[in-house]
Design a protein around this motif. Structure first.
Motif, PDB file in Angstrom:
ATOM      1  N   LYS A 277       0.650  -1.447  -0.282  1.00  0.00           N
ATOM      2  CA  LYS A 277       0.048  -0.441  -0.321  1.00  0.00           C
ATOM      3  C   LYS A 277       0.967   0.741  -0.170  1.00  0.00           C
ATOM      4  O   LYS A 277       2.047   0.760   0.750  1.00  0.00           O
ATOM      5  N   PRO A 278       0.284   2.441  -0.598  1.00  0.00           N
ATOM      6  CA  PRO A 278       1.556   3.453  -1.066  1.00  0.00           C
ATOM      7  C   PRO A 278       1.205   4.582   0.350  1.00  0.00           C
ATOM      8  O   PRO A 278      -0.113   4.743   0.953  1.00  0.00           O
ATOM      9  N   GLN A 279       2.048   5.799   0.391  1.00  0.00           N
ATOM     10  CA  GLN A 279       1.770   6.181   1.357  1.00  0.00           C
ATOM     11  C   GLN A 279       0.150   7.714   1.033  1.00  0.00           C
ATOM     12  O   GLN A 279       0.320   7.779  -0.105  1.00  0.00           O
ATOM     13  N   GLY A 280      -0.103   8.051   1.446  1.00  0.00           N
ATOM     14  CA  GLY A 280      -1.459   8.139   1.113  1.00  0.00           C
ATOM     15  C   GLY A 280      -2.228   7.749   0.799  1.00  0.00           C
ATOM     16  O   GLY A 280      -3.658   8.173   1.062  1.00  0.00           O
ATOM     17  N   MET A 281      -2.630   6.398   1.150  1.00  0.00           N
ATOM     18  CA  MET A 281      -3.723   5.871   0.552  1.00  0.00           C
ATOM     19  C   MET A 281      -4.639   5.356   1.560  1.00  0.00           C
ATOM     20  O   MET A 281      -4.271   4.468   2.761  1.00  0.00           O
ATOM     21  N   VAL A 282      -6.254   5.324   1.868  1.00  0.00           N
ATOM     22  CA  VAL A 282      -6.789   4.356   3.360  1.00  0.00           C
ATOM     23  C   VAL A 282      -7.048   3.460   2.573  1.00  0.00           C
ATOM     24  O   VAL A 282      -7.560   3.530   1.239  1.00  0.00           O
ATOM     25  N   VAL A 283      -6.937   2.831   3.603  1.00  0.00           N
ATOM     26  CA  VAL A 283      -7.264   1.368   3.508  1.00  0.00           C
ATOM     27  C   VAL A 283      -9.085   0.724   3.344  1.00  0.00           C
ATOM     28  O   VAL A 283      -9.302   0.453   2.053  1.00  0.00           O
ATOM     29  N   HIS A 284      -9.800   1.205   3.796  1.00  0.00           N
ATOM     30  CA  HIS A 284     -11.406   0.972   3.161  1.00  0.00           C
ATOM     31  C   HIS A 284     -12.105   2.402   3.671  1.00  0.00           C
ATOM     32  O   HIS A 284     -12.054   3.527   4.152  1.00  0.00           O
ATOM     33  N   PRO A 285     -13.561   2.425   2.741  1.00  0.00           N
ATOM     34  CA  PRO A 285     -13.830   3.993   3.087  1.00  0.00           C
ATOM     35  C   PRO A 285     -14.406   3.555   4.446  1.00  0.00           C
ATOM     36  O   PRO A 285     -14.657   2.991   5.285  1.00  0.00           O
ATOM     37  N   ALA A 286     -14.207   4.883   4.932  1.00  0.00           N
ATOM     38  CA  ALA A 286     -15.275   5.417   6.333  1.00  0.00           C
ATOM     39  C   ALA A 286     -14.815   7.405   6.700  1.00  0.00           C
ATOM     40  O   ALA A 286     -14.469   7.455   5.686  1.00  0.00           O
ATOM     41  N   SER A 287     -15.862   7.145   7.850  1.00  0.00           N
ATOM     42  CA  SER A 287     -16.185   8.909   8.093  1.00  0.00           C
ATOM     43  C   SER A 287     -15.776   9.618   6.289  1.00  0.00           C
ATOM     44  O   SER A 287     -14.731  10.836   6.928  1.00  0.00           O
TER      45      SER A 287
END
Length: 306
Positions: free
Chosen positions: A94-104
């Motif tokens: 996973k690259p920096q800056g990417m959220v793992v899963h949808p939330a908030s």
């Protein structure tokens, strides 16, 4: 909506409600069950109870499992750095800056959106917003993650996380000179009582253990390796800050004045090892830190006396 009813046998007397339901519902994760209880979907003898309620022989347990909320997650054509893939698991860097899963309110640009574009066979244990997600790393932390393609694989991987047998090694740049060669931080973590965005060392919190060792010392910082025994939210960041060595670039737990123009903490999940949930083979994957991480280290290297 699904409704289930159980009468507690004598052999289950005095065990916690969430533990009992985990045994009765083997296809559901402990966290999923705890969320159901917290939302008032479990009643004992017609009275709502908490997860830590100790059951008595003959208790009538009624559980309501709501239908999953419909969430329109869109597959997105986002490049994935795939380290390994088969019919049961997929391992990504996973690259920096990417959220793992949808939330908030974040429903686009996440790892899940990218995964849905790549494959449709992801486990559903964690619900519609987190298909396949067994464990997470922070948005601004890069590195190796394993994703489950079916519920069987998910449960097997979750067991390894729970019994601390999954190998997780991070590298990080910490502020200050760490004098000892290695050490362990064993401090419980929980949500900060005032600032709910933060995690803090709290007496009575969840057990959290981080092992660290110094790889190299620079003029005013230390490159370290961290091995997680547990995997709590922000664990390495909070533990290192607790001992006086917050991570360089950390906007939440780090110094306000930062030397480098970074987008987040200098933290990278470098190694991930686990037993394959189906074949039983031990697999280990390694991802080199991203370019920005390497460049900062190069700058610090040049400042050292020759």
């Amino acid at each position: 909506m699904e409704f289930k009813e159980f009468i507690v046998d004598k052999e289950y007397e005095n065990i916690r409600l969430d533990v009992y339901l985990s045994k009765m519902l083997l296809d559901k994760s402990r966290s999923f069950i705890q969320n159901l209880i917290e939302e008032g979907n479990a009643v004992i003898n017609k009275i709502s109870k908490k997860s830590n309620y100790k059951l008595k022989s003959g208790d009538k347990v009624e559980l309501t499992i709501p239908s999953p909320a419909m969430l329109d997650l869109k597959p997105e054509d986002i490049p994935l750095d795939i380290l390994y893939e088969d019919k049961d698991v997929i391992v990504v860097n996973k690259p920096q800056g990417m959220v793992v899963h949808p939330a908030s309110g974040v429903y686009e640009g996440t790892l899940v959106n990218a995964l849905l574009n790549h494959c449709t066979d992801l486990s559903g244990i964690n619900g519609v917003s987190r298909p396949g997600i067994v464990h997470r790393i922070d948005k601004d932390t890069s590195g190796v993650l394993v994703v489950a393609k079916n519920d069987f694989a998910h449960n097997k991987l979750a067991e390894q996380l729970k019994n601390h047998s999954m190998k997780r090694v991070y590298i990080a740049l910490a502020e200050g000179i760490i004098k000892e060669e290695e050490g362990t931080v064993n401090q419980p973590l929980a949500r900060h009582p005032v600032d709910r965005i933060k995690i803090a060392v709290i007496k009575g919190g969840r057990e959290a253990i981080t092992h660290y060792k110094v790889i190299k010392r620079f003029k005013s910082s230390s490159l370290i390796e961290c091995r997680l025994e547990t995997g709590r939210t922000h664990q390495i960041r909070v533990h290192m800050s607790f001992i006086g060595h917050p991570l360089v670039g950390d906007p939440v737990y780090g110094y306000k004045k930062q030397r480098f123009n970074l987008n987040g903490q200098m933290l990278h999940a470098k190694v991930l090892g686990f037993v394959h949930p189906v074949t039983g083979e031990y697999l280990e994957f390694e991802a080199e830190p991203p370019e920005y991480f390497k460049k900062v280290i190069e700058i610090l290297e040049k400042e050292l006396p020759k």
